[in-house]
Write an enzyme that holds these catalytic residues in place. Structure first.
Site, PDB file in Angstrom:
ATOM      1  N   ASN A  19       0.850  -1.188   0.000  1.00 22.05           N
ATOM      2  CA  ASN A  19       0.000   0.000   0.000  1.00 22.05           C
ATOM      3  C   ASN A  19       0.887   1.241   0.000  1.00 22.05           C
ATOM      4  O   ASN A  19       1.946   1.256   0.632  1.00 22.05           O
ATOM      5  CB  ASN A  19      -0.899   0.013   1.242  1.00 22.05           C
ATOM      6  CG  ASN A  19      -1.862  -1.162   1.277  1.00 22.05           C
ATOM      7  OD1 ASN A  19      -2.444  -1.504   0.252  1.00 22.05           O
ATOM      8  ND2 ASN A  19      -2.023  -1.780   2.428  1.00 22.05           N
TER       9      ASN A  19
ATOM     10  N   GLU B 166      -0.940   2.864   6.181  1.00 20.70           N
ATOM     11  CA  GLU B 166      -1.003   3.358   7.563  1.00 20.70           C
ATOM     12  C   GLU B 166       0.381   3.737   8.081  1.00 20.70           C
ATOM     13  O   GLU B 166       0.526   4.712   8.812  1.00 20.70           O
ATOM     14  CB  GLU B 166      -1.541   2.266   8.501  1.00 20.70           C
ATOM     15  CG  GLU B 166      -3.024   2.022   8.421  1.00 20.70           C
ATOM     16  CD  GLU B 166      -3.398   0.800   9.259  1.00 20.70           C
ATOM     17  OE1 GLU B 166      -2.729   0.528  10.285  1.00 20.70           O
ATOM     18  OE2 GLU B 166      -4.356   0.114   8.864  1.00 20.70           O
ATOM     19  N   VAL B 167       1.368   2.898   7.775  1.00 20.95           N
ATOM     20  CA  VAL B 167       2.708   3.107   8.338  1.00 20.95           C
ATOM     21  C   VAL B 167       3.630   3.598   7.217  1.00 20.95           C
ATOM     22  O   VAL B 167       3.854   2.882   6.233  1.00 20.95           O
ATOM     23  CB  VAL B 167       3.253   1.802   8.956  1.00 20.95           C
ATOM     24  CG1 VAL B 167       4.650   2.037   9.529  1.00 20.95           C
ATOM     25  CG2 VAL B 167       2.304   1.265  10.020  1.00 20.95           C
TER      26      VAL B 167
ATOM     27  N   HIS C 127       6.708  -1.324   3.263  1.00 22.05           N
ATOM     28  CA  HIS C 127       6.569  -2.722   3.692  1.00 22.05           C
ATOM     29  C   HIS C 127       5.776  -3.493   2.660  1.00 22.05           C
ATOM     30  O   HIS C 127       4.824  -2.981   2.076  1.00 22.05           O
ATOM     31  CB  HIS C 127       5.902  -2.839   5.061  1.00 22.05           C
ATOM     32  CG  HIS C 127       4.639  -2.034   5.211  1.00 22.05           C
ATOM     33  ND1 HIS C 127       4.650  -0.672   5.386  1.00 22.05           N
ATOM     34  CD2 HIS C 127       3.344  -2.398   5.198  1.00 22.05           C
ATOM     35  CE1 HIS C 127       3.407  -0.229   5.501  1.00 22.05           C
ATOM     36  NE2 HIS C 127       2.589  -1.254   5.373  1.00 22.05           N
TER      37      HIS C 127
ATOM     38  N   HIS D 266       3.354  -6.673   2.371  1.00 25.57           N
ATOM     39  CA  HIS D 266       2.574  -7.675   3.106  1.00 25.57           C
ATOM     40  C   HIS D 266       2.654  -8.996   2.333  1.00 25.57           C
ATOM     41  O   HIS D 266       2.416  -9.014   1.117  1.00 25.57           O
ATOM     42  CB  HIS D 266       1.094  -7.290   3.147  1.00 25.57           C
ATOM     43  CG  HIS D 266       0.762  -6.014   3.855  1.00 25.57           C
ATOM     44  ND1 HIS D 266       0.188  -5.989   5.106  1.00 25.57           N
ATOM     45  CD2 HIS D 266       0.881  -4.715   3.481  1.00 25.57           C
ATOM     46  CE1 HIS D 266      -0.038  -4.728   5.470  1.00 25.57           C
ATOM     47  NE2 HIS D 266       0.381  -3.930   4.494  1.00 25.57           N
TER      48      HIS D 266
HETATM   49  P1  5GP Z   1      -0.414  -0.553   5.804  1.00 28.58           P
HETATM   50  O1  5GP Z   1      -1.870  -0.216   5.991  1.00 28.58           O
HETATM   51  O2  5GP Z   1       0.474   0.609   6.128  1.00 28.58           O
HETATM   52  O3  5GP Z   1      -0.131  -1.181   4.476  1.00 28.58           O
HETATM   53  O4  5GP Z   1      -0.125  -1.710   6.855  1.00 28.58           O
HETATM   54  C1  5GP Z   1       0.404  -1.500   8.124  1.00 28.58           C
HETATM   55  C2  5GP Z   1       0.374  -2.822   8.853  1.00 28.58           C
HETATM   56  O5  5GP Z   1       1.199  -2.713   9.987  1.00 28.58           O
HETATM   57  C3  5GP Z   1      -1.010  -3.244   9.343  1.00 28.58           C
HETATM   58  O6  5GP Z   1      -1.350  -4.513   8.787  1.00 28.58           O
HETATM   59  C4  5GP Z   1      -0.858  -3.291  10.869  1.00 28.58           C
HETATM   60  O7  5GP Z   1      -1.571  -4.359  11.466  1.00 28.58           O
HETATM   61  C5  5GP Z   1       0.652  -3.457  11.047  1.00 28.58           C
HETATM   62  N1  5GP Z   1       1.181  -2.885  12.268  1.00 28.58           N
HETATM   63  C6  5GP Z   1       0.916  -1.651  12.782  1.00 28.58           C
HETATM   64  N2  5GP Z   1       1.600  -1.454  13.915  1.00 28.58           N
HETATM   65  C7  5GP Z   1       2.329  -2.582  14.117  1.00 28.58           C
HETATM   66  C8  5GP Z   1       3.253  -2.982  15.144  1.00 28.58           C
HETATM   67  O8  5GP Z   1       3.551  -2.260  16.085  1.00 28.58           O
HETATM   68  N3  5GP Z   1       3.811  -4.222  15.010  1.00 28.58           N
HETATM   69  C9  5GP Z   1       3.516  -5.052  13.971  1.00 28.58           C
HETATM   70  N4  5GP Z   1       4.119  -6.240  13.956  1.00 28.58           N
HETATM   71  N5  5GP Z   1       2.646  -4.704  12.997  1.00 28.58           N
HETATM   72  C10 5GP Z   1       2.068  -3.490  13.072  1.00 28.58           C
END
Ligand code: 5GP
Length: 125
Positions: free
Chosen positions: A96, A104-105, A109, A111
């Site tokens: 994403n 979100e982050v 990354h 997945h």
């Molecule tokens: P995004 O929406 O950015 O593609 O995905 C972020 C992912 O990071 C989400 O699936 C969420 O569950 C995971 N995530 C958020 N905070 C943490 C954390 O502190 N530790 C781990 N292991 N995963 C996290």
């Protein structure tokens, strides 16, 4: 427009050892760990150790060593988790990016999701 990396993001904190993670694999340039809120029986996040915001940032600006290390590590994760096509039933790899990608982050990354059929790729909404 230049990419802006915020080093207070949660994955930067994981890389600095400030927050624990369940590591699947670690290499010179890459870390892979279990997602804290798994969306499938297998849900691993593969991240570069370098400060890259998104897939396009990483793919466009990372060194060849980082790019190769990341993708070889992701392939090993697929094998280790039993979803690789040479041994398992497959997986979905998702990256994403930004507001429209619902990232979100803000640390790149990938997945790796598997362990069950993953359903349609995106809704048309
Ligand atoms: P995004 O929406 O950015 O593609 O995905 C972020 C992912 O990071 C989400 O699936 C969420 O569950 C995971 N995530 C958020 N905070 C943490 C954390 O502190 N530790 C781990 N292991 N995963 C996290």
């Amino acid at each position: 427009m230049a990419y802006t990396y915020d080093d207070t993001n949660i994955f930067a904190r994981i890389l600095r050892g400030e927050i624990p993670n369940k590591t699947v694999l670690e290499t010179e340039h890459t870390l892979a760990f279990h997602d804290i809120n798994p969306a499938a029986p297998v849900h691993v996040l593969v991240i570069p150790k370098g400060a890259y915001v998104s897939f396009d940032h990483f793919a466009g600006e990372a060194s060849e060593a980082e790019l190769v290390d990341f993708h070889r590590a992701a392939a090993k994760v697929c094998q280790q988790m039993g979803v690789s096509l040479d041994a398992g039933a497959g997986f979905r790899a998702i990256a994403n990016a930004g507001a429209h990608g619902l990232q979100e982050v803000p640390h790149y990354h990938m997945h790796i999701l598997g362990g069950r059929p993953m359903g349609v790729m995106v809704s048309k909404a």
